[in-house]
Design a protein around this motif. Structure first.
Motif, PDB file in Angstrom:
ATOM      1  N   ARG A   1       0.841  -1.213   0.000  1.00 29.64           N
ATOM      2  CA  ARG A   1       0.000   0.000   0.000  1.00 29.64           C
ATOM      3  C   ARG A   1       0.868   1.252   0.000  1.00 29.64           C
ATOM      4  N   HIS A   2       2.022   1.142   0.644  1.00 30.03           N
ATOM      5  CA  HIS A   2       2.943   2.267   0.795  1.00 30.03           C
ATOM      6  C   HIS A   2       3.756   2.506  -0.480  1.00 30.03           C
ATOM      7  N   GLY A   3       3.652   1.565  -1.432  1.00 34.10           N
ATOM      8  CA  GLY A   3       4.361   1.740  -2.696  1.00 34.10           C
ATOM      9  C   GLY A   3       5.721   1.071  -2.745  1.00 34.10           C
ATOM     10  N   ALA A   4       6.026   0.294  -1.708  1.00 29.82           N
ATOM     11  CA  ALA A   4       7.298  -0.447  -1.713  1.00 29.82           C
ATOM     12  C   ALA A   4       7.023  -1.830  -2.297  1.00 29.82           C
ATOM     13  N   ALA A   5       7.231  -1.965  -3.610  1.00 29.33           N
ATOM     14  CA  ALA A   5       6.834  -3.193  -4.300  1.00 29.33           C
ATOM     15  C   ALA A   5       7.773  -4.358  -3.973  1.00 29.33           C
TER      16      ALA A   5
END
Lengths: 396, 148
Positions: free
Chosen positions: A227-231
């Motif tokens: 969700r935080h964008g840390a794939a």
């Protein structure tokens, strides 16, 4: 095997002797880790502090101390103490909270402000405290135990003072590249062997100093990381916090004697080996999968011992591995590319967290001049007084 | 007034001269030996727990490892600020019968140059330090090849 947790951010306050309180170092490291994670302090649901015995009451309740310094925002707080293994236990506490669904984002902080000279027990007459007794009865400082292990290796495996000095030379060379290290001077074997003997056969430059410093990591659930964008974040895959098995037949700090093996046959696996084995089993990987290792080099000789305990080589082969250059930056399995305790000096509750910070930067490819090419899997290893094992395996 | 002889820890050693020995405890159920003594519970996790009774430890063993203290240890080790620091050797000795390694100071005058892993050592009475009224006694390790 357990589920992974994400390392969203890592931060250090540089190691040194800065003359400030531990709260300042820990808070600086925490702010750096939050910034690195791109997470606001108010998003953190839980804070875990690795405690220090040197900061009075605030040191014992480090979790709450750092929460207050960062500004009360209602997060859960926990404080853990396990001597040199405190940092790994703090990470494990945070990880357990995340895996149990108690918190999504947890901040882990450890910091210390170390006195000059030998570590010593707190004041007062405490004959029921093994740590107090070893000083009172024997004057057995920490370096004397390191000396015992070093001499034992020389007798059993044929290690030499030159081997020990080469560990220092290797670590000093990478420590010189690390802006967070306290000692940043390259050294020669001759310089190490010219330093004063502290505890035969170990010299001043074989033994790690005691330092001020602070370290922090921001951990989260994999779901939060997405969700935080840390794939593809660095992930903690296992944390080993095991204790020894009776009878423990290696003389460990701060004991005056080993367990007796007269009634129960020892398993044949030492405590330190069991720390690593447990971490490998939980992660479902083995020593051949490692890209790098950060080990607790309280002394040069102890770094060699860890090579064997981690399974990087067979028993007795550590000096050979070192001499072949395998554990140097650029070698098959670089060890202590941060510079190790050798270049940092020990800031007890921060140190095991700092080891995980180094893994995080290495696995992200952010380690600059000391980057291990293509690093994918790393392990940290550590042993705290009173039977505290600690090892963390991180992957990317 | 003569100083009173007082053990640095009570109950860890006993006897005089050739009869001097370390004192541990032994579990009556599993036979495990403990030094420093355990007096309440047996620490063998596979033992239901028996009575712990005093047992003398073997007087000789072989060196597991050794080191020394080139710098003055901090308190609670007692040192004299007036006297120059004199290093002493620390020796970890493995007792064969009890299969236990016990750390101790070497007798004064024995240095690391006199020691080797595997060397046979004997436990002997020693003096840790003296103050105005008390001689604090302890155990020392002495190479069996060296006369007392």
């Amino acid at each position: 095997m357990t589920d992974d947790v994400a390392v969203l951010g890592a931060g250090l306050h540089p190691w040194g002797k800065w003359g400030r309180g531990f709260v300042a170092y820990g808070t600086a490291a925490a702010r750096a880790a939050l910034l690195d994670a791109g997470v606001g302090w108010r998003e953190v649901g839980s804070i875990v502090g690795a405690a220090t015995v040197r900061g009075g009451y605030p040191g014992h309740v480090a979790g709450a101390t750092f929460a207050k310094a960062l500004g009360w925002q209602g997060a859960r707080a926990a404080s853990v103490y396990a001597a040199c293994a405190s940092g790994a236990q703090a990470i494990n506490t945070a990880r357990a909270q995340i895996l149990a669904g108690i918190a999504d984002v947890v901040l882990v902080v450890g910091a210390d402000s170390a006195p000059r000279g030998f570590f010593r027990p707190a004041d007062g007459d405490r004959p029921d405290d093994p740590d107090w007794l070893r000083f009172r009865v024997l004057g057995a400082t920490n370096p004397t135990y390191f000396g015992l292990y070093a001499r034992r290796r020389m007798a059993v495996h044929g290690d030499t003072a030159d081997d020990f000095a080469r560990v220092k030379v290797k670590n000093a060379a990478v420590g010189a590249l690390n802006p967070n290290a306290r000692y940043r001077k390259r050294l020669t074997v001759e310089e190490v062997e010219a330093s004063a003997v502290v505890a035969d056969p170990l010299r001043l430059l074989d033994i790690c100093a005691t330092s001020d410093g602070g370290a922090a990591v921001v951990l989260s659930s994999m779901e939060f990381a997405r969700r935080h964008g840390a794939a593809a974040p660095v992930r903690i895959r296992s944390v080993s916090t095991v204790t020894p098995r009776f009878p423990n037949t290696v003389l460990d700090l701060p004991d005056i004697a080993t367990d007796s093996a007269v009634a129960v046959e020892p398993s044949g696996e030492t405590f330190r080996s069991s720390i690593a084995r447990t971490a490998y089993e939980e992660a479902g990987i083995g020593p051949d999968d490692l890209s790098l290792a950060e080990v607790y080099d309280l002394s040069t000789a102890l770094e060699l011992q860890w090579y064997e305990d981690l399974g990087l080589c067979a028993e007795g082969e550590a000096a050979k591995l070192l001499r072949a250059g395998a554990t140097t930056l650029g070698g098959r399995i670089p060890v202590n590319v941060s510079g190790g305790l050798s270049s940092f000096g020990e800031a007890v509750p921060a140190q095991a967290i700092a080891q995980v910070c180094e893994l995080t930067w290495q696995l992200r490819g952010d380690a600059g001049d000391r980057q291990v090419a293509g690093a994918r899997v790393g392990i940290t290893a550590n042993q705290g007084l009173f039977g505290h094992g600690s090892a963390v395996i991180a992957v990317r | 007034m003569p100083r009173v002889l007082t053990p640095v820890v009570s109950g860890w050693f006993a006897g005089d001269g050739d009869d001097f020995h370390l004192v541990g405890t032994r579990c009556s159920a599993c036979g495990s030996v403990f030094f420093p003594r355990e007096d309440v519970f047996c620490r063998n996790p596979g033992c239901e727990g028996g009575d712990l009774t005093e047992t003398p430890l073997s007087g000789t063993g072989r060196i597991w490892s050794y080191t020394d203290t080139r710098y003055q240890p901090p308190s609670p080790y007692v040192t004299s600020p007036e006297l120059p620091w004199r290093p002493y050797a620390l020796v970890a000795v493995e007792l064969e019968a009890e299969r236990i390694v016990v750390l101790g100071q070497a007798v004064p005058g024995v240095t690391v140059a006199d020691l080797a892993v595997g060397m046979e050592m004997r436990v002997v009475p020693g003096v840790l330090h003296e103050d105005a009224h008390t001689t604090w006694t302890t155990w020392h390790w002495r190479p069996t090849g060296v006369a007392g």
